[in-house]
Design a protein around this motif. Structure first.
Motif, PDB file in Angstrom:
ATOM      1  N   TRP A  45       0.836  -1.185   0.000  1.00 50.60           N
ATOM      2  CA  TRP A  45       0.000   0.000   0.000  1.00 50.60           C
ATOM      3  C   TRP A  45       0.878   1.245   0.000  1.00 50.60           C
ATOM      4  CZ3 TRP A  45      -0.078   2.857   4.784  1.00 50.60           C
ATOM      5  CH2 TRP A  45       0.523   2.191   5.866  1.00 50.60           C
ATOM      6  N   ASP A  46       0.319   2.346  -0.511  1.00 52.19           N
ATOM      7  CA  ASP A  46       1.050   3.606  -0.578  1.00 52.19           C
ATOM      8  C   ASP A  46       1.098   4.252   0.796  1.00 52.19           C
ATOM      9  OD1 ASP A  46       1.508   3.417  -3.323  1.00 52.19           O
ATOM     10  OD2 ASP A  46      -0.423   4.347  -3.802  1.00 52.19           O
ATOM     11  N   VAL A  47       2.300   4.515   1.262  1.00 49.42           N
ATOM     12  CA  VAL A  47       2.491   5.058   2.605  1.00 49.42           C
ATOM     13  C   VAL A  47       2.648   6.570   2.536  1.00 49.42           C
ATOM     14  CG1 VAL A  47       3.932   5.010   4.667  1.00 49.42           C
ATOM     15  CG2 VAL A  47       3.623   2.914   3.319  1.00 49.42           C
ATOM     16  N   PRO A  48       1.754   7.320   3.177  1.00 51.19           N
ATOM     17  CA  PRO A  48       1.903   8.774   3.221  1.00 51.19           C
ATOM     18  C   PRO A  48       2.859   9.179   4.336  1.00 51.19           C
ATOM     19  CG  PRO A  48      -0.090   8.167   4.367  1.00 51.19           C
ATOM     20  CD  PRO A  48       0.527   6.885   3.866  1.00 51.19           C
ATOM     21  N   GLY A  49       3.167  10.461   4.399  1.00 50.30           N
ATOM     22  CA  GLY A  49       4.088  10.937   5.423  1.00 50.30           C
ATOM     23  C   GLY A  49       3.459  11.074   6.796  1.00 50.30           C
ATOM     24  N   ARG A  50       2.109  11.061   6.855  1.00 48.11           N
ATOM     25  CA  ARG A  50       1.441  11.229   8.152  1.00 48.11           C
ATOM     26  C   ARG A  50       0.235  10.305   8.221  1.00 48.11           C
ATOM     27  NH1 ARG A  50      -1.989  16.009  10.279  1.00 48.11           N
ATOM     28  NH2 ARG A  50      -1.912  15.723  12.527  1.00 48.11           N
ATOM     29  N   ILE A  51       0.087   9.625   9.352  1.00 54.90           N
ATOM     30  CA  ILE A  51      -1.003   8.664   9.540  1.00 54.90           C
ATOM     31  C   ILE A  51      -1.618   8.890  10.920  1.00 54.90           C
ATOM     32  CG2 ILE A  51      -1.648   6.221   9.604  1.00 54.90           C
ATOM     33  CD1 ILE A  51       0.879   5.624   7.960  1.00 54.90           C
ATOM     34  N   LEU A  52      -2.956   8.937  10.974  1.00 45.90           N
ATOM     35  CA  LEU A  52      -3.695   9.042  12.236  1.00 45.90           C
ATOM     36  C   LEU A  52      -4.426   7.726  12.461  1.00 45.90           C
ATOM     37  CD1 LEU A  52      -5.273  12.599  11.722  1.00 45.90           C
ATOM     38  CD2 LEU A  52      -3.030  12.027  12.663  1.00 45.90           C
ATOM     39  N   VAL A  53      -4.253   7.123  13.637  1.00 45.11           N
ATOM     40  CA  VAL A  53      -4.817   5.803  13.910  1.00 45.11           C
ATOM     41  C   VAL A  53      -5.612   5.834  15.213  1.00 45.11           C
ATOM     42  CG1 VAL A  53      -4.295   3.344  14.058  1.00 45.11           C
ATOM     43  CG2 VAL A  53      -2.705   4.845  12.887  1.00 45.11           C
ATOM     44  N   TYR A  54      -6.886   5.367  15.130  1.00 44.59           N
ATOM     45  CA  TYR A  54      -7.760   5.326  16.306  1.00 44.59           C
ATOM     46  C   TYR A  54      -8.267   3.893  16.491  1.00 44.59           C
ATOM     47  CZ  TYR A  54      -7.743  10.341  15.326  1.00 44.59           C
ATOM     48  OH  TYR A  54      -7.358  11.640  15.063  1.00 44.59           O
ATOM     49  N   GLY A  55      -7.970   3.307  17.641  1.00 42.63           N
ATOM     50  CA  GLY A  55      -8.306   1.899  17.866  1.00 42.63           C
ATOM     51  C   GLY A  55      -9.793   1.592  17.882  1.00 42.63           C
ATOM     52  N   GLY A  56     -10.599   2.509  18.389  1.00 42.57           N
ATOM     53  CA  GLY A  56     -12.043   2.273  18.454  1.00 42.57           C
ATOM     54  C   GLY A  56     -12.388   1.050  19.301  1.00 42.57           C
ATOM     55  N   MET A  57     -13.515   0.395  18.972  1.00 42.55           N
ATOM     56  CA  MET A  57     -13.953  -0.816  19.683  1.00 42.55           C
ATOM     57  C   MET A  57     -13.393  -2.092  19.050  1.00 42.55           C
ATOM     58  SD  MET A  57     -15.966   0.189  22.171  1.00 42.55           S
ATOM     59  CE  MET A  57     -17.035  -1.211  22.551  1.00 42.55           C
ATOM     60  N   GLY A  58     -12.877  -1.974  17.800  1.00 42.29           N
ATOM     61  CA  GLY A  58     -12.479  -3.179  17.078  1.00 42.29           C
ATOM     62  C   GLY A  58     -10.992  -3.335  16.827  1.00 42.29           C
ATOM     63  N   ALA A  59     -10.164  -2.344  17.148  1.00 44.39           N
ATOM     64  CA  ALA A  59      -8.705  -2.377  17.017  1.00 44.39           C
ATOM     65  C   ALA A  59      -8.242  -2.073  15.591  1.00 44.39           C
ATOM     66  CB  ALA A  59      -8.118  -3.708  17.462  1.00 44.39           C
ATOM     67  N   VAL A  60      -7.040  -1.567  15.495  1.00 43.75           N
ATOM     68  CA  VAL A  60      -6.396  -1.273  14.214  1.00 43.75           C
ATOM     69  C   VAL A  60      -5.044  -1.964  14.170  1.00 43.75           C
ATOM     70  CG1 VAL A  60      -5.372   0.507  12.741  1.00 43.75           C
ATOM     71  CG2 VAL A  60      -7.554   0.943  13.865  1.00 43.75           C
TER      72      VAL A  60
END
Length: 198
Positions: free
Chosen positions: A91-106
């Motif tokens: 996958w194409d990787v950008p310079g900035r990533i925001l990750v939110y686990g929520g109820m199901g996980a990332v």
């Protein structure tokens, strides 16, 4: 008279510092990621940059590149929601990533990506189910801005960074579910070898 004083030295004969060499290396890596340099050109210029002694050695290496002006690139946003999210494979990787686990996980897996960026900024919030980040061997992470939260934060990466690999700058909080950054485990390594053997 200025007898005994050294002759003035032109700026292009001044000696360069480690930081100045590294800045040119990062600019060259960025140019390659943008498609401005092919891999053979990149390797040749990187070798010259790392061995540069003066400004005259460094200047030609970026003379044909446009100024490195940061682009307001939209960050990649991943939310676990109720059912979870996995980003893996190529996958194409950008310079900035925001990750939110929520109820199901990332789960954020970089092991099959080809990334020429000098660094990647990731802001992670574990929330309820947590976040797992997997980076290839040879990539390194800077995690001093992470807070553990209730779920904690674990950095299981090694500090050794191979040349021309990204540095992951990770910030955020573990929340209730926690955040983990690591290299592939033994099962993931076996799976990757099987896929490569096809």
């Amino acid at each position: 008279m200025n007898e005994g004083l050294p002759e003035p030295v032109r700026r292009d004969a001044w000696r360069v510092s480690h930081d100045e060499r590294e800045a040119v290396v990062e600019r060259l890596n960025t140019a390659a990621a943008e498609g401005r340099l092919d891999l053979s050109e990149l390797d040749a210029r990187l070798e010259l940059a790392l061995n540069a002694k003066t400004y005259a050695d460094l200047a030609p290496l970026t003379a044909d590149l446009p100024p490195d002006v940061p682009v307001n690139q939209e960050p990649l946003v991943l939310k676990g929601g109720m059912h979870g999210v996995t980003r893996s494979g190529r996958w194409d990787v950008p310079g900035r990533i925001l990750v939110y686990g929520g109820m199901g996980a990332v789960k954020l897996d970089f092991t099959e990506t080809e990334c020429r960026l000098p660094e990647i900024q990731i802001e992670a919030e574990g929330q309820m189910a947590g976040v797992t980040i997997i980076i290839p061997d040879g990539w390194a992470a800077e995690t001093s801005r992470m807070e553990g939260g209730l779920g904690g934060f674990k950095d299981k990466t090694t500090p050794q960074r191979l040349p021309r690999t990204p540095l992951i700058r990770l910030s955020g909080t573990g929340g209730a579910g926690g955040v983990v950054i690591r290299h592939p485990n033994s099962w993931e390594r076996r799976k990757q070898r099987r896929l490569q053997g096809r």
